[in-house]
Design an enzyme around this catalytic site. Structure first.
Site, PDB file in Angstrom:
ATOM      1  N   GLU A 196      10.734  -1.593   7.059  1.00  0.00           N
ATOM      2  CA  GLU A 196      11.822  -0.815   7.641  1.00  0.00           C
ATOM      3  C   GLU A 196      12.808  -0.476   6.528  1.00  0.00           C
ATOM      4  OE1 GLU A 196      14.537   1.174   8.951  1.00  0.00           O
ATOM      5  OE2 GLU A 196      13.170   0.725  10.611  1.00  0.00           O
ATOM      6  N   CYS A 213       6.561  -6.483   7.288  1.00  0.00           N
ATOM      7  CA  CYS A 213       7.582  -5.883   8.147  1.00  0.00           C
ATOM      8  C   CYS A 213       8.038  -6.922   9.157  1.00  0.00           C
ATOM      9  CB  CYS A 213       7.026  -4.651   8.864  1.00  0.00           C
ATOM     10  SG  CYS A 213       8.280  -3.690   9.754  1.00  0.00           S
ATOM     11  N   CYS A 272       6.395  -3.792  15.807  1.00  0.00           N
ATOM     12  CA  CYS A 272       6.094  -2.715  16.750  1.00  0.00           C
ATOM     13  C   CYS A 272       4.652  -2.884  17.218  1.00  0.00           C
ATOM     14  CB  CYS A 272       6.298  -1.357  16.097  1.00  0.00           C
ATOM     15  SG  CYS A 272       8.013  -1.065  15.585  1.00  0.00           S
ATOM     16  N   SER A 315      12.227   7.277   7.292  1.00  0.00           N
ATOM     17  CA  SER A 315      11.926   7.011   8.697  1.00  0.00           C
ATOM     18  C   SER A 315      12.439   5.627   9.081  1.00  0.00           C
ATOM     19  CB  SER A 315      10.413   7.093   8.938  1.00  0.00           C
ATOM     20  OG  SER A 315      10.096   6.733  10.267  1.00  0.00           O
ATOM     21  N   SER A 348      11.527   6.849  14.551  1.00  0.00           N
ATOM     22  CA  SER A 348      10.339   6.393  15.270  1.00  0.00           C
ATOM     23  C   SER A 348      10.741   6.128  16.717  1.00  0.00           C
ATOM     24  CB  SER A 348       9.779   5.116  14.618  1.00  0.00           C
ATOM     25  OG  SER A 348       9.266   5.396  13.337  1.00  0.00           O
ATOM     26  N   LEU A 349      10.607   7.133  17.553  1.00  0.00           N
ATOM     27  CA  LEU A 349      11.114   7.047  18.925  1.00  0.00           C
ATOM     28  C   LEU A 349      10.061   6.474  19.881  1.00  0.00           C
ATOM     29  CD1 LEU A 349      13.553   7.623  20.726  1.00  0.00           C
ATOM     30  CD2 LEU A 349      12.588   9.900  21.149  1.00  0.00           C
ATOM     31  N   HIS A 350       9.013   7.246  20.141  1.00  0.00           N
ATOM     32  CA  HIS A 350       7.796   6.777  20.829  1.00  0.00           C
ATOM     33  C   HIS A 350       7.928   6.498  22.320  1.00  0.00           C
ATOM     34  CE1 HIS A 350       6.351   6.620  16.790  1.00  0.00           C
ATOM     35  NE2 HIS A 350       7.079   5.582  16.466  1.00  0.00           N
ATOM     36  N   ASN A 385      -3.560   6.130  15.843  1.00  0.00           N
ATOM     37  CA  ASN A 385      -4.623   5.782  14.906  1.00  0.00           C
ATOM     38  C   ASN A 385      -5.077   4.354  15.176  1.00  0.00           C
ATOM     39  OD1 ASN A 385      -4.664   8.227  13.212  1.00  0.00           O
ATOM     40  ND2 ASN A 385      -2.574   7.623  12.702  1.00  0.00           N
ATOM     41  N   CYS A 409      -1.065   6.978   9.854  1.00  0.00           N
ATOM     42  CA  CYS A 409       0.188   6.446  10.386  1.00  0.00           C
ATOM     43  C   CYS A 409      -0.063   5.189  11.203  1.00  0.00           C
ATOM     44  CB  CYS A 409       0.855   7.513  11.257  1.00  0.00           C
ATOM     45  SG  CYS A 409       2.393   6.987  12.013  1.00  0.00           S
ATOM     46  N   GLU A 458       0.837  -1.191   0.000  1.00  0.00           N
ATOM     47  CA  GLU A 458       0.000   0.000   0.000  1.00  0.00           C
ATOM     48  C   GLU A 458       0.877   1.248   0.000  1.00  0.00           C
ATOM     49  OE1 GLU A 458      -4.038  -1.553   2.234  1.00  0.00           O
ATOM     50  OE2 GLU A 458      -2.454  -0.702   3.483  1.00  0.00           O
TER      51      GLU A 458
END
EC number: 2.1.1.192
Length: 425
Positions: free
Chosen positions: A219, A156, A160, A250, A272-274, A349, A392, A136
């Site tokens: 990734e 992937c 995560c 990213s 991508s820390l989060h 999301n 996202c 996509e």
């Protein structure tokens, strides 16, 4: 309230996640008897394709330039459109190659104008079951830009916990051509090639696709060779002509590859820390067990070309009761001290089966205020395309969704005939 469950207690050994090796495909990979497409090739790939059909090497520079222009400036779909290419060469090209794009299986348009395409790549062999892998990509129109979010892998390997794509197993890496072809498909749909009729967005002056973000499926730094070559094609000023400062890659933190990305791609970097604590990031982004926060931020401080004009974007998804406290915001500011950066706060999301909730809006604003007061830009990303699962963390190819539904039907005792009927309905 969703909360994270930690599998790495303080003092415990930090188990490294197994990183799955992705099957590779070459630029002209295709099934026997099927013509390969030239769309998405690098200059060198196009040169080798022409040499392979007998074009003398002394002519290749001129011929590559001609064909390149028709593919990437004019958006040609047939070799017959190439008016400055000789009749004999056009016939040779048509005998051996095509200008096919990936098949657009579905196009969904959100209420906010965001578009999501499900694309089926040309079948390449056993690793995509001779059917063609599906990915996509998403186009996000804005007031002053149009951003295309592209995928670099089918599925992937990073799992995560807040990301829908992470629930889809890794199938294979995309080739350079397959990455570039996502941009070609978008420009086709938008009427964004020179000389094309206006597309569905009205053919506004200038390029409708102005920015690329490698934030789709996969990734990127685990497919770095293809990503670097794709960026070279996208930024070639005699073709697709995007600025490298408008191309952002990213990563979840593949530390050993970050320097090479900066040196060879010269692209903008997003992380991508989060989370601000290793024990939480181990859960949200399991790759952290291999490359913890301290190593990741050290690589950021040494990223080639880093400056106030080329800041790193740190992405931080806002999860209710998990990572959104005032203490988290202050810790984030301390962690990033000395790094030219901005922090994108991303409202979570939702997707089917997720265990998390989005932080309340007041909490997001408070978090943003703390970060902004400390001197960092902290925009809250406006959720786009939520109604079509294009926002996202929501991407997941339709093939994987259908397979999951088929498994569920079988588990509920429905026969194979019913499953087949559901899949072809």
């Amino acid at each position: 309230m969703a909360t994270a469950s930690f599998d790495s207690a303080p003092g415990a050994s930090r188990a490294l996640p197994a990183i799955e090796k992705a099957p590779e495909v070459t630029a002209l990979s295709t099934l026997p008897g099927r013509k390969a497409s030239l769309v998405g090739l690098t200059r060198e790939g196009l040169k080798q394709a022409l040499i392979g059909i007998g074009v003398p090497e002394r002519e290749t520079r001129m011929r590559v330039s001609q064909v390149w222009h028709w593919i990437y400036v004019r958006g040609a779909r047939e070799f017959s459109e190439m008016t400055n290419v000789g009749k004999g060469l056009k016939a040779q090209l048509a005998d051996h190659f095509t200008l096919e794009r990936p098949e657009v299986v579905t196009e969904q348009v959100s209420r906010d104008g965001t578009r999501k395409w499900l694309l089926r790549m040309a079948p390449t062999g056993a690793h995509d079951h001779n059917r063609g892998a599906e990915i996509e990509c998403v186009y996000i129109p804005g007031d002053d830009r149009g951003t295309l979010c592209v995928s670099s892998q089918v599925g992937c390997t990073l799992t995560c916990s807040f990301c829908h794509t992470g629930t889809q197993r890794l199938v294979r890496n995309l080739s350079t051509a397959e990455i570039v072809a996502q941009l070609v498909v978008a420009r086709d749909a938008l009427g964004d090639f020179t000389g094309q009729m206006p597309g569905k967005d009205g053919g506004e002056p200038g390029r409708l696709v102005t920015n690329i973000v490698f934030m789709g499926m996969g990734e990127p730094l685990y497919n770095l060779d293809a990503v670097i070559d794709a960026i070279a094609v996208m930024s070639d000023q005699e073709g697709l002509a995007l600025s490298r400062r408008r191309i952002t890659v990213s990563t979840s933190g593949v530390v050993p590859q970050m320097e090479r990305l900066g040196l060879e791609a010269n692209a903008m970097l997003a992380i991508s820390l989060h989370a601000v604590r290793d024990e939480l990031r181990d859960e949200l982004v399991p790759l952290n067990r291999k490359y913890p926060i301290a190593q990741l931020l050290d690589a950021c401080r040494n990223y080639p070309g880093l400056s106030n004009a080329r800041r790193i974007t740190f992405e931080y998804v806002m999860l209710k009761g998990v990572n959104d406290s005032d203490a988290d915001a202050r810790a984030l500011v301390r962690l990033l001290k000395g790094i030219p950066a901005k922090i994108n706060l991303i409202p979570f999301n939702p997707w089917p089966g997720s265990k998390y909730e989005c932080s309340d809006w007041e909490r997001i604003e408070r978090f943003s205020e703390i970060v902004f007061t400390a001197g960092y830009a902290s925009p809250v990303r406006t959720p786009r395309g939520r109604d079509i699962l294009a926002a996202c963390g929501q991407l997941k190819s339709e093939t994987e969704k259908l397979r999951a539904r088929a498994r569920l039907m079988l588990e509920e005792g429905m026969g194979a005939e019913a499953v087949y009927a559901d899949q072809v309905d």
